[in-house]
Design a protein around this motif. Sequence first.
Motif, PDB file in Angstrom:
ATOM      1  N   ARG A 150       0.809  -1.206   0.000  1.00 10.74           N
ATOM      2  CA  ARG A 150       0.000   0.000   0.000  1.00 10.74           C
ATOM      3  C   ARG A 150       0.850   1.266   0.000  1.00 10.74           C
ATOM      4  O   ARG A 150       0.358   2.354  -0.302  1.00 10.74           O
ATOM      5  CB  ARG A 150      -0.968  -0.005   1.179  1.00 10.74           C
ATOM      6  CG  ARG A 150      -1.968  -1.165   1.142  1.00 10.74           C
ATOM      7  CD  ARG A 150      -3.208  -0.865   1.971  1.00 10.74           C
ATOM      8  NE  ARG A 150      -3.973   0.242   1.414  1.00 10.74           N
ATOM      9  CZ  ARG A 150      -4.782   0.152   0.369  1.00 10.74           C
ATOM     10  NH1 ARG A 150      -4.932  -0.996  -0.269  1.00 10.74           N
ATOM     11  NH2 ARG A 150      -5.441   1.204  -0.057  1.00 10.74           N
ATOM     12  N   SER A 151       2.152   1.136   0.303  1.00  5.88           N
ATOM     13  CA  SER A 151       3.010   2.321   0.263  1.00  5.88           C
ATOM     14  C   SER A 151       3.122   2.864  -1.159  1.00  5.88           C
ATOM     15  O   SER A 151       3.460   4.033  -1.356  1.00  5.88           O
ATOM     16  CB  SER A 151       4.403   1.990   0.798  1.00  5.88           C
ATOM     17  OG  SER A 151       5.078   1.079  -0.059  1.00  5.88           O
ATOM     18  N   ALA A 152       2.829   2.006  -2.155  1.00  4.55           N
ATOM     19  CA  ALA A 152       2.924   2.425  -3.549  1.00  4.55           C
ATOM     20  C   ALA A 152       1.933   3.529  -3.886  1.00  4.55           C
ATOM     21  O   ALA A 152       2.132   4.271  -4.841  1.00  4.55           O
ATOM     22  CB  ALA A 152       2.705   1.229  -4.472  1.00  4.55           C
ATOM     23  N   ILE A 153       0.857   3.633  -3.104  1.00  6.98           N
ATOM     24  CA  ILE A 153      -0.147   4.672  -3.375  1.00  6.98           C
ATOM     25  C   ILE A 153      -0.241   5.667  -2.222  1.00  6.98           C
ATOM     26  O   ILE A 153      -1.255   6.348  -2.051  1.00  6.98           O
ATOM     27  CB  ILE A 153      -1.533   4.047  -3.664  1.00  6.98           C
ATOM     28  CG1 ILE A 153      -1.985   3.121  -2.526  1.00  6.98           C
ATOM     29  CG2 ILE A 153      -1.510   3.298  -4.984  1.00  6.98           C
ATOM     30  CD1 ILE A 153      -3.410   2.645  -2.666  1.00  6.98           C
ATOM     31  N   ALA A 154       0.838   5.759  -1.429  1.00  9.85           N
ATOM     32  CA  ALA A 154       0.829   6.668  -0.271  1.00  9.85           C
ATOM     33  C   ALA A 154       0.691   8.125  -0.678  1.00  9.85           C
ATOM     34  O   ALA A 154       0.272   8.963   0.127  1.00  9.85           O
ATOM     35  CB  ALA A 154       2.099   6.469   0.554  1.00  9.85           C
ATOM     36  N   VAL A 155       1.032   8.448  -1.939  1.00  7.37           N
ATOM     37  CA  VAL A 155       0.954   9.845  -2.396  1.00  7.37           C
ATOM     38  C   VAL A 155      -0.489  10.283  -2.649  1.00  7.37           C
ATOM     39  O   VAL A 155      -0.751  11.477  -2.824  1.00  7.37           O
ATOM     40  CB  VAL A 155       1.777  10.057  -3.681  1.00  7.37           C
ATOM     41  CG1 VAL A 155       3.252   9.847  -3.409  1.00  7.37           C
ATOM     42  CG2 VAL A 155       1.296   9.145  -4.794  1.00  7.37           C
ATOM     43  N   LEU A 156      -1.419   9.349  -2.658  1.00 10.77           N
ATOM     44  CA  LEU A 156      -2.812   9.675  -2.958  1.00 10.77           C
ATOM     45  C   LEU A 156      -3.552  10.114  -1.705  1.00 10.77           C
ATOM     46  O   LEU A 156      -3.272   9.634  -0.603  1.00 10.77           O
ATOM     47  CB  LEU A 156      -3.523   8.454  -3.570  1.00 10.77           C
ATOM     48  CG  LEU A 156      -2.914   7.837  -4.828  1.00 10.77           C
ATOM     49  CD1 LEU A 156      -3.775   6.664  -5.300  1.00 10.77           C
ATOM     50  CD2 LEU A 156      -2.761   8.872  -5.939  1.00 10.77           C
ATOM     51  N   THR A 157      -4.525  11.009  -1.891  1.00 14.22           N
ATOM     52  CA  THR A 157      -5.418  11.361  -0.795  1.00 14.22           C
ATOM     53  C   THR A 157      -6.389  10.208  -0.557  1.00 14.22           C
ATOM     54  O   THR A 157      -6.453   9.254  -1.350  1.00 14.22           O
ATOM     55  CB  THR A 157      -6.225  12.620  -1.128  1.00 14.22           C
ATOM     56  OG1 THR A 157      -7.112  12.315  -2.229  1.00 14.22           O
ATOM     57  CG2 THR A 157      -5.315  13.783  -1.524  1.00 14.22           C
ATOM     58  N   ALA A 158      -7.153  10.298   0.515  1.00  9.42           N
ATOM     59  CA  ALA A 158      -8.112   9.236   0.826  1.00  9.42           C
ATOM     60  C   ALA A 158      -9.121   9.059  -0.305  1.00  9.42           C
ATOM     61  O   ALA A 158      -9.440   7.932  -0.706  1.00  9.42           O
ATOM     62  CB  ALA A 158      -8.828   9.547   2.140  1.00  9.42           C
ATOM     63  N   ARG A 159      -9.629  10.170  -0.842  1.00 12.76           N
ATOM     64  CA  ARG A 159     -10.611  10.075  -1.921  1.00 12.76           C
ATOM     65  C   ARG A 159      -9.972   9.540  -3.187  1.00 12.76           C
ATOM     66  O   ARG A 159     -10.562   8.729  -3.906  1.00 12.76           O
ATOM     67  CB  ARG A 159     -11.255  11.442  -2.190  1.00 12.76           C
ATOM     68  CG  ARG A 159     -12.278  11.446  -3.331  1.00 12.76           C
ATOM     69  CD  ARG A 159     -13.325  10.373  -3.121  1.00 12.76           C
ATOM     70  NE  ARG A 159     -14.393  10.800  -2.252  1.00 12.76           N
ATOM     71  CZ  ARG A 159     -15.302   9.994  -1.735  1.00 12.76           C
ATOM     72  NH1 ARG A 159     -15.248   8.693  -1.995  1.00 12.76           N
ATOM     73  NH2 ARG A 159     -16.261  10.460  -0.954  1.00 12.76           N
ATOM     74  N   GLU A 160      -8.744   9.973  -3.494  1.00 14.99           N
ATOM     75  CA  GLU A 160      -8.043   9.455  -4.670  1.00 14.99           C
ATOM     76  C   GLU A 160      -7.773   7.958  -4.529  1.00 14.99           C
ATOM     77  O   GLU A 160      -7.832   7.222  -5.510  1.00 14.99           O
ATOM     78  CB  GLU A 160      -6.732  10.219  -4.865  1.00 14.99           C
ATOM     79  CG  GLU A 160      -6.932  11.652  -5.346  1.00 14.99           C
ATOM     80  CD  GLU A 160      -5.683  12.505  -5.216  1.00 14.99           C
ATOM     81  OE1 GLU A 160      -5.718  13.672  -5.643  1.00 14.99           O
ATOM     82  OE2 GLU A 160      -4.676  12.014  -4.670  1.00 14.99           O
ATOM     83  N   THR A 161      -7.514   7.514  -3.311  1.00 13.19           N
ATOM     84  CA  THR A 161      -7.311   6.083  -3.077  1.00 13.19           C
ATOM     85  C   THR A 161      -8.591   5.315  -3.360  1.00 13.19           C
ATOM     86  O   THR A 161      -8.563   4.225  -3.941  1.00 13.19           O
ATOM     87  CB  THR A 161      -6.853   5.831  -1.626  1.00 13.19           C
ATOM     88  OG1 THR A 161      -5.628   6.529  -1.398  1.00 13.19           O
ATOM     89  CG2 THR A 161      -6.622   4.347  -1.374  1.00 13.19           C
TER      90      THR A 161
END
Length: 222
Positions: A150-161
């Motif tokens: 999940r660190s691969a998408i750590a740059v995303l906000t909660a909504r973007e996730t």
Amino acid sequence: MTIAHPVRVLLVDDQVLLRDSLATVLGADPRIEVIAGVGDGAAAVEAVRAHRIDVALMDIRMPGLDGIRATEQIVLMAPDTRVLILTTFDLDEFVLGAVRAGASGYLTKDTPPGRLIEAICDVAAGSSALAPGVTGSVLEYLRRAPVPDRSAIAVLTARETDVFTQLAAGRSNVEIGRELHLTENTVKTHVRAVLGKLCLRDRVHAVIFAYEHGLAGSHPSG
């Protein structure tokens, strides 16, 4: 995203007869403008350098520089040029190699002309296109993914996730909006943000990214 001009297409195939046939079929559609036809990957790279090309319709096996290596060079040199693979081969290693190289679609040469034209327009507009049988085999291969990272998408906000999770499931903007109670325009904004932050060219690369990082079918925590 839509385009306001005919899609400028480069034909890349070492078979002259096939190139000529494709030029005739595609050129008959007012949405398509065939700019040039070349017989190998090196010539394709030079053609993209010399012309503004929206979509390079690319074969894989060609003399000299093959289609996968040509795709790598083209997407690095001309990020606005999309590559749509059109080949006889639907082997997993070719599909994965092409997508990882940056191709936005992969179709086989038995694709009906109407479907091919729609795929070219879709790819030019920022979408993607995979032959149905190809999609299933690729995703089955990628299900052997590593432990979820999940660190691969750590740059995303909660909504973007949330939006990324829906993208990974292959859902359309309308379906994402319905699931997350968002307007279609809001979904489009989030999709652009997700693709930009993760450095992904389009939706098919979002799906591949999710599978490669063990995130397909996962749900945001919290």
